[in-house]
Design a protein around this motif. Sequence first.
Motif, PDB file in Angstrom:
ATOM      1  N   GLY A 158       0.802  -1.210   0.000  1.00  0.00           N
ATOM      2  CA  GLY A 158       0.000   0.000   0.000  1.00  0.00           C
ATOM      3  C   GLY A 158       0.838   1.264   0.000  1.00  0.00           C
ATOM      4  N   TYR A 159       0.269   2.316  -0.609  1.00  0.00           N
ATOM      5  CA  TYR A 159       0.971   3.596  -0.710  1.00  0.00           C
ATOM      6  C   TYR A 159       1.346   4.125   0.670  1.00  0.00           C
ATOM      7  CZ  TYR A 159       1.792   8.480  -2.056  1.00  0.00           C
ATOM      8  OH  TYR A 159       2.337   9.724  -2.244  1.00  0.00           O
ATOM      9  N   LEU A 186       2.010  15.673   0.866  1.00  0.00           N
ATOM     10  CA  LEU A 186       1.179  14.464   0.848  1.00  0.00           C
ATOM     11  C   LEU A 186      -0.167  14.736   1.506  1.00  0.00           C
ATOM     12  CD1 LEU A 186       1.409  13.522   4.045  1.00  0.00           C
ATOM     13  CD2 LEU A 186       3.550  12.526   3.282  1.00  0.00           C
ATOM     14  N   THR A 187      -1.039  13.735   1.428  1.00  0.00           N
ATOM     15  CA  THR A 187      -2.348  13.803   2.069  1.00  0.00           C
ATOM     16  C   THR A 187      -2.323  12.958   3.331  1.00  0.00           C
ATOM     17  OG1 THR A 187      -3.415  14.018  -0.089  1.00  0.00           O
ATOM     18  CG2 THR A 187      -4.823  13.459   1.778  1.00  0.00           C
ATOM     19  N   ALA A 188      -2.338  13.597   4.490  1.00  0.00           N
ATOM     20  CA  ALA A 188      -2.372  12.868   5.755  1.00  0.00           C
ATOM     21  C   ALA A 188      -3.817  12.523   6.103  1.00  0.00           C
ATOM     22  CB  ALA A 188      -1.754  13.708   6.870  1.00  0.00           C
ATOM     23  N   ALA A 189      -4.021  11.309   6.593  1.00  0.00           N
ATOM     24  CA  ALA A 189      -5.360  10.866   6.961  1.00  0.00           C
ATOM     25  C   ALA A 189      -5.953  11.817   7.995  1.00  0.00           C
ATOM     26  CB  ALA A 189      -5.306   9.447   7.511  1.00  0.00           C
ATOM     27  N   GLY A 190      -7.209  12.182   7.794  1.00  0.00           N
ATOM     28  CA  GLY A 190      -7.870  13.111   8.704  1.00  0.00           C
ATOM     29  C   GLY A 190      -7.791  14.548   8.250  1.00  0.00           C
ATOM     30  N   TRP A 207      -3.823   8.573   0.820  1.00  0.00           N
ATOM     31  CA  TRP A 207      -3.757   8.939   2.229  1.00  0.00           C
ATOM     32  C   TRP A 207      -2.604   8.235   2.926  1.00  0.00           C
ATOM     33  CZ3 TRP A 207      -9.334   9.165   4.660  1.00  0.00           C
ATOM     34  CH2 TRP A 207     -10.022  10.243   4.092  1.00  0.00           C
ATOM     35  N   VAL A 208      -1.972   8.991   3.824  1.00  0.00           N
ATOM     36  CA  VAL A 208      -0.881   8.458   4.639  1.00  0.00           C
ATOM     37  C   VAL A 208      -1.315   8.566   6.097  1.00  0.00           C
ATOM     38  CG1 VAL A 208       1.520   8.789   5.345  1.00  0.00           C
ATOM     39  CG2 VAL A 208       0.854   9.150   2.948  1.00  0.00           C
ATOM     40  N   PRO A 209      -1.243   7.482   6.875  1.00  0.00           N
ATOM     41  CA  PRO A 209      -1.655   7.576   8.280  1.00  0.00           C
ATOM     42  C   PRO A 209      -0.710   8.478   9.065  1.00  0.00           C
ATOM     43  CG  PRO A 209      -0.592   5.469   7.849  1.00  0.00           C
ATOM     44  CD  PRO A 209      -0.774   6.127   6.519  1.00  0.00           C
ATOM     45  N   THR A 210      -1.248   9.224  10.017  1.00  0.00           N
ATOM     46  CA  THR A 210      -0.397  10.118  10.800  1.00  0.00           C
ATOM     47  C   THR A 210       0.567   9.345  11.690  1.00  0.00           C
ATOM     48  OG1 THR A 210      -2.151  10.272  12.468  1.00  0.00           O
ATOM     49  CG2 THR A 210      -2.066  12.012  10.799  1.00  0.00           C
ATOM     50  N   SER A 211       0.303   8.063  11.900  1.00  0.00           N
ATOM     51  CA  SER A 211       1.248   7.241  12.656  1.00  0.00           C
ATOM     52  C   SER A 211       2.556   7.042  11.908  1.00  0.00           C
ATOM     53  CB  SER A 211       0.624   5.877  12.967  1.00  0.00           C
ATOM     54  OG  SER A 211       0.279   5.196  11.765  1.00  0.00           O
TER      55      SER A 211
END
Length: 390
Positions: A158-159, A186-190, A207-211
């Motif tokens: 996954g991306y 990038l696009t951070a989730a949320g 989307w990229v998770p903030t974690s």
Amino acid sequence: MKFLHTSDWHIGKVLKGHNRLDEQRAVLREIVRVARDHRVDAVLVAGDLYESSAPSAQAQQLLVQTLLALRRTGAEVIAIAGNHDHAATFDAYRPLMASAGITLAGTARPAADGGVVEFTARSTGEPVAVALLPFLARRHAVRAAQLVTETPREAATGYGRLVRDLLAALTAGFRDDTVNLVMAHLTAAGGKLGGGERSAQSVLEYWVPTSAFPPDAHYVALGHLHRRQSLPAPCPVHYCGSPITLDFGEENDSTVVLVVEAEVGTPTRVTAEVPIGSGRRLRTVRGTVDEVTQRAEEFGDDYLRVLLCEPARAGLRQDVQRLLPNALEVRIDPGFAAPVHTTGPSPPADGADRSPAELFHAYCIARGIADERVEALFTRLHDQATAMHA
């Protein structure tokens, strides 16, 4: 140390056919003034410097002049490519810009090959490390991850996971005695869209998770979403938003740059959200032609999107733009553009029993167009066409 966070300049952006280069020049001049007045140690530009991957000569000249002006304030100047920029061109000009003390990054690189920029803050003498992650298209994600992490990656990965691995590799060398910063596009989730982004590169697949952001980063400076916002994460994560309203979907967004203070062992603080007011306001107005033109003085020099609350007719757009020269978009409000249904028996579906003028009249009614001039023009053109083929 103190730095300025900005992004999404979109130099060369045209709004509804209207060139805004003079506005953009004023906005960037204002940003230079903020950097000078706040005596920042660094300026971080988190992508989408241009609107197009093939910018005009005037747009390129404005960018170069701005970066040089920022450098003359004494600040370190670091900029990465966004999805609107041409990454290979950024990398091609990297050595030339470096000779002027400016760092350009077009593509992801290993930390030792320019993926992490290190310098000493002029105001405090603190060491600073900035990990750089320019925009990464999905088709290049696997290759970039292999280059930076030096480990094999499956194409199906996954991306978000690939970006997380990239960030982990880039920030692996962060030290406890250094101000550690991350800059990415990038696009951070949320995150919430500003309203003018390219949806194809902001959707769920990107989307990229903030974690993914490391807890030992003092600050993550993001670009890509045009709305000013901060996100809950293991470390401070901020979008500064665009310093100029780019489209009517963003007309209620604030236009700011962020001044941030970071120190080893101390929580990072956004000390100022400095308003950037050189760009003209975008405004959506509704009403009849008479109603909106009576408010002309209220609108000042704002760019307008006019939604008219009356049926369409020939010349309506021209009439509005003559009375309101800053009306860049004129449309019929959806409530008045809905088809109008007449009562009584439906005419034959094939229209065999009606003349062309009657068919066109029915079409105008169905489209909510009430203008005798349009029907008269149709009749005249139809007669001319018929005479030519008689």
